[in-house]
Design a protein around this motif. Structure first.
Motif, PDB file in Angstrom:
ATOM      1  N   GLY A  94       2.606  -8.628   6.933  1.00  0.00           N
ATOM      2  CA  GLY A  94       2.535  -8.908   5.504  1.00  0.00           C
ATOM      3  C   GLY A  94       2.129  -7.739   4.629  1.00  0.00           C
ATOM      4  N   ILE A  95       2.093  -6.529   5.210  1.00  0.00           N
ATOM      5  CA  ILE A  95       1.703  -5.338   4.449  1.00  0.00           C
ATOM      6  C   ILE A  95       2.822  -4.312   4.516  1.00  0.00           C
ATOM      7  CG2 ILE A  95       0.044  -3.467   4.217  1.00  0.00           C
ATOM      8  CD1 ILE A  95      -1.993  -5.305   5.638  1.00  0.00           C
ATOM      9  N   LEU A  96       3.355  -3.955   3.352  1.00  0.00           N
ATOM     10  CA  LEU A  96       4.353  -2.900   3.269  1.00  0.00           C
ATOM     11  C   LEU A  96       3.622  -1.599   2.962  1.00  0.00           C
ATOM     12  CD1 LEU A  96       7.763  -2.911   1.604  1.00  0.00           C
ATOM     13  CD2 LEU A  96       6.194  -1.105   1.023  1.00  0.00           C
ATOM     14  N   LYS A  97       3.861  -0.577   3.785  1.00  0.00           N
ATOM     15  CA  LYS A  97       3.277   0.743   3.550  1.00  0.00           C
ATOM     16  C   LYS A  97       4.414   1.720   3.299  1.00  0.00           C
ATOM     17  CE  LYS A  97      -0.878   0.109   6.277  1.00  0.00           C
ATOM     18  NZ  LYS A  97      -1.684   0.596   7.398  1.00  0.00           N
ATOM     19  N   GLY A  98       4.172   2.654   2.365  1.00  0.00           N
ATOM     20  CA  GLY A  98       5.216   3.610   2.042  1.00  0.00           C
ATOM     21  C   GLY A  98       4.700   4.763   1.216  1.00  0.00           C
ATOM     22  N   THR A  99       5.640   5.615   0.825  1.00  0.00           N
ATOM     23  CA  THR A  99       5.347   6.789   0.012  1.00  0.00           C
ATOM     24  C   THR A  99       6.151   6.691  -1.278  1.00  0.00           C
ATOM     25  OG1 THR A  99       5.011   8.109   1.997  1.00  0.00           O
ATOM     26  CG2 THR A  99       5.391   9.309  -0.047  1.00  0.00           C
ATOM     27  N   ILE A 100       5.475   6.902  -2.400  1.00  0.00           N
ATOM     28  CA  ILE A 100       6.149   6.846  -3.696  1.00  0.00           C
ATOM     29  C   ILE A 100       6.941   8.138  -3.890  1.00  0.00           C
ATOM     30  CG2 ILE A 100       5.852   6.689  -6.190  1.00  0.00           C
ATOM     31  CD1 ILE A 100       3.154   5.272  -5.606  1.00  0.00           C
ATOM     32  N   LEU A 101       8.244   8.012  -4.115  1.00  0.00           N
ATOM     33  CA  LEU A 101       9.102   9.168  -4.352  1.00  0.00           C
ATOM     34  C   LEU A 101       9.223   9.462  -5.851  1.00  0.00           C
ATOM     35  CD1 LEU A 101      11.911   8.315  -1.791  1.00  0.00           C
ATOM     36  CD2 LEU A 101       9.955   9.832  -1.467  1.00  0.00           C
ATOM     37  N   LYS A 102       9.421   8.386  -6.637  1.00  0.00           N
ATOM     38  CA  LYS A 102       9.518   8.498  -8.099  1.00  0.00           C
ATOM     39  C   LYS A 102       8.801   7.310  -8.699  1.00  0.00           C
ATOM     40  CE  LYS A 102      14.061  10.713  -8.230  1.00  0.00           C
ATOM     41  NZ  LYS A 102      15.437  10.593  -8.725  1.00  0.00           N
ATOM     42  N   VAL A 103       8.205   7.518  -9.878  1.00  0.00           N
ATOM     43  CA  VAL A 103       7.501   6.428 -10.542  1.00  0.00           C
ATOM     44  C   VAL A 103       7.648   6.561 -12.055  1.00  0.00           C
ATOM     45  CG1 VAL A 103       5.287   7.635 -10.571  1.00  0.00           C
ATOM     46  CG2 VAL A 103       5.324   5.148 -10.649  1.00  0.00           C
ATOM     47  N   LYS A 104       7.734   5.404 -12.730  1.00  0.00           N
ATOM     48  CA  LYS A 104       7.810   5.399 -14.185  1.00  0.00           C
ATOM     49  C   LYS A 104       7.068   4.170 -14.691  1.00  0.00           C
ATOM     50  CE  LYS A 104      11.043   6.218 -17.896  1.00  0.00           C
ATOM     51  NZ  LYS A 104      12.406   6.554 -18.229  1.00  0.00           N
ATOM     52  N   LEU A 137       0.850  -1.188   0.000  1.00  0.00           N
ATOM     53  CA  LEU A 137       0.000   0.000   0.000  1.00  0.00           C
ATOM     54  C   LEU A 137       0.883   1.234   0.000  1.00  0.00           C
ATOM     55  CD1 LEU A 137      -2.657  -1.026   2.681  1.00  0.00           C
ATOM     56  CD2 LEU A 137      -2.904  -1.064   0.200  1.00  0.00           C
ATOM     57  N   LEU A 138       0.739   2.052  -1.044  1.00  0.00           N
ATOM     58  CA  LEU A 138       1.608   3.215  -1.194  1.00  0.00           C
ATOM     59  C   LEU A 138       0.790   4.485  -1.377  1.00  0.00           C
ATOM     60  CD1 LEU A 138       4.142   1.652  -3.715  1.00  0.00           C
ATOM     61  CD2 LEU A 138       4.348   1.789  -1.232  1.00  0.00           C
ATOM     62  N   LYS A 139       1.270   5.549  -0.757  1.00  0.00           N
ATOM     63  CA  LYS A 139       0.668   6.864  -0.925  1.00  0.00           C
ATOM     64  C   LYS A 139       1.493   7.618  -1.955  1.00  0.00           C
ATOM     65  CE  LYS A 139       0.765   9.355   2.746  1.00  0.00           C
ATOM     66  NZ  LYS A 139       0.624  10.215   3.921  1.00  0.00           N
ATOM     67  N   GLY A 140       0.802   8.298  -2.873  1.00  0.00           N
ATOM     68  CA  GLY A 140       1.521   9.035  -3.904  1.00  0.00           C
ATOM     69  C   GLY A 140       0.718  10.208  -4.420  1.00  0.00           C
ATOM     70  N   ARG A 141       1.418  11.133  -5.051  1.00  0.00           N
ATOM     71  CA  ARG A 141       0.773  12.332  -5.587  1.00  0.00           C
ATOM     72  C   ARG A 141      -0.149  11.980  -6.746  1.00  0.00           C
ATOM     73  NH1 ARG A 141       6.304  14.549  -6.261  1.00  0.00           N
ATOM     74  NH2 ARG A 141       5.686  14.708  -8.433  1.00  0.00           N
ATOM     75  N   ILE A 142      -1.218  12.757  -6.902  1.00  0.00           N
ATOM     76  CA  ILE A 142      -2.162  12.552  -7.996  1.00  0.00           C
ATOM     77  C   ILE A 142      -1.486  12.783  -9.342  1.00  0.00           C
ATOM     78  CG2 ILE A 142      -4.236  13.527  -9.080  1.00  0.00           C
ATOM     79  CD1 ILE A 142      -5.432  13.770  -6.306  1.00  0.00           C
ATOM     80  N   ASP A 143      -0.549  13.721  -9.404  1.00  0.00           N
ATOM     81  CA  ASP A 143       0.095  14.029 -10.687  1.00  0.00           C
ATOM     82  C   ASP A 143       1.018  12.906 -11.180  1.00  0.00           C
ATOM     83  OD1 ASP A 143       2.064  14.538  -8.781  1.00  0.00           O
ATOM     84  OD2 ASP A 143       2.869  16.258  -9.865  1.00  0.00           O
ATOM     85  N   PHE A 144       1.224  11.844 -10.390  1.00  0.00           N
ATOM     86  CA  PHE A 144       1.954  10.673 -10.879  1.00  0.00           C
ATOM     87  C   PHE A 144       1.139   9.941 -11.942  1.00  0.00           C
ATOM     88  CE2 PHE A 144       4.540  10.061  -6.727  1.00  0.00           C
ATOM     89  CZ  PHE A 144       5.538  10.871  -7.204  1.00  0.00           C
TER      90      PHE A 144
END
Length: 86
Positions: free
Chosen positions: A67-77, A40-47
């Motif tokens: 069993g759940i990894l939570k984090g914040t997306i820094l970069k995405v492609k 489960l990741l939190k990320g900006r809408i503009d991604f």
């Protein structure tokens, strides 16, 4: 905070607020000795992450419990954009 690189397919997108969304990604495996079943990741809408597409992500881990990894997306492609153009 630890950072990890994840390659995965987006399973769902949930609106969090006007600037961010929660994204659930497919993942079966192990991270830092913890067997994972959900990411489960939190990320900006503009991604502009879309359901059922695969992505290469640079993620800041917040927690890895039960069993759940939570984090914040820094970069995405988008994974389709990650090919050798030579």
């Amino acid at each position: 905070m630890k950072t990890v690189i994840i390659v995965s397919k987006c399973l769902s997108v949930t609106k969090f607020n006007s600037h961010e969304n929660w994204y659930e990604f497919h993942f079966k495996g192990v991270c830092a000795g913890e067997a994972l079943r959900r990411v489960l990741l939190k990320g900006r809408i503009d991604f502009q992450i879309k359901k059922a597409e695969e992505y290469l992500m640079y993620v800041q881990m917040l927690s890895c419990e039960r069993g759940i990894l939570k984090g914040t997306i820094l970069k995405v492609k988008n994974l389709e954009d990650c090919w050798d153009k030579s």
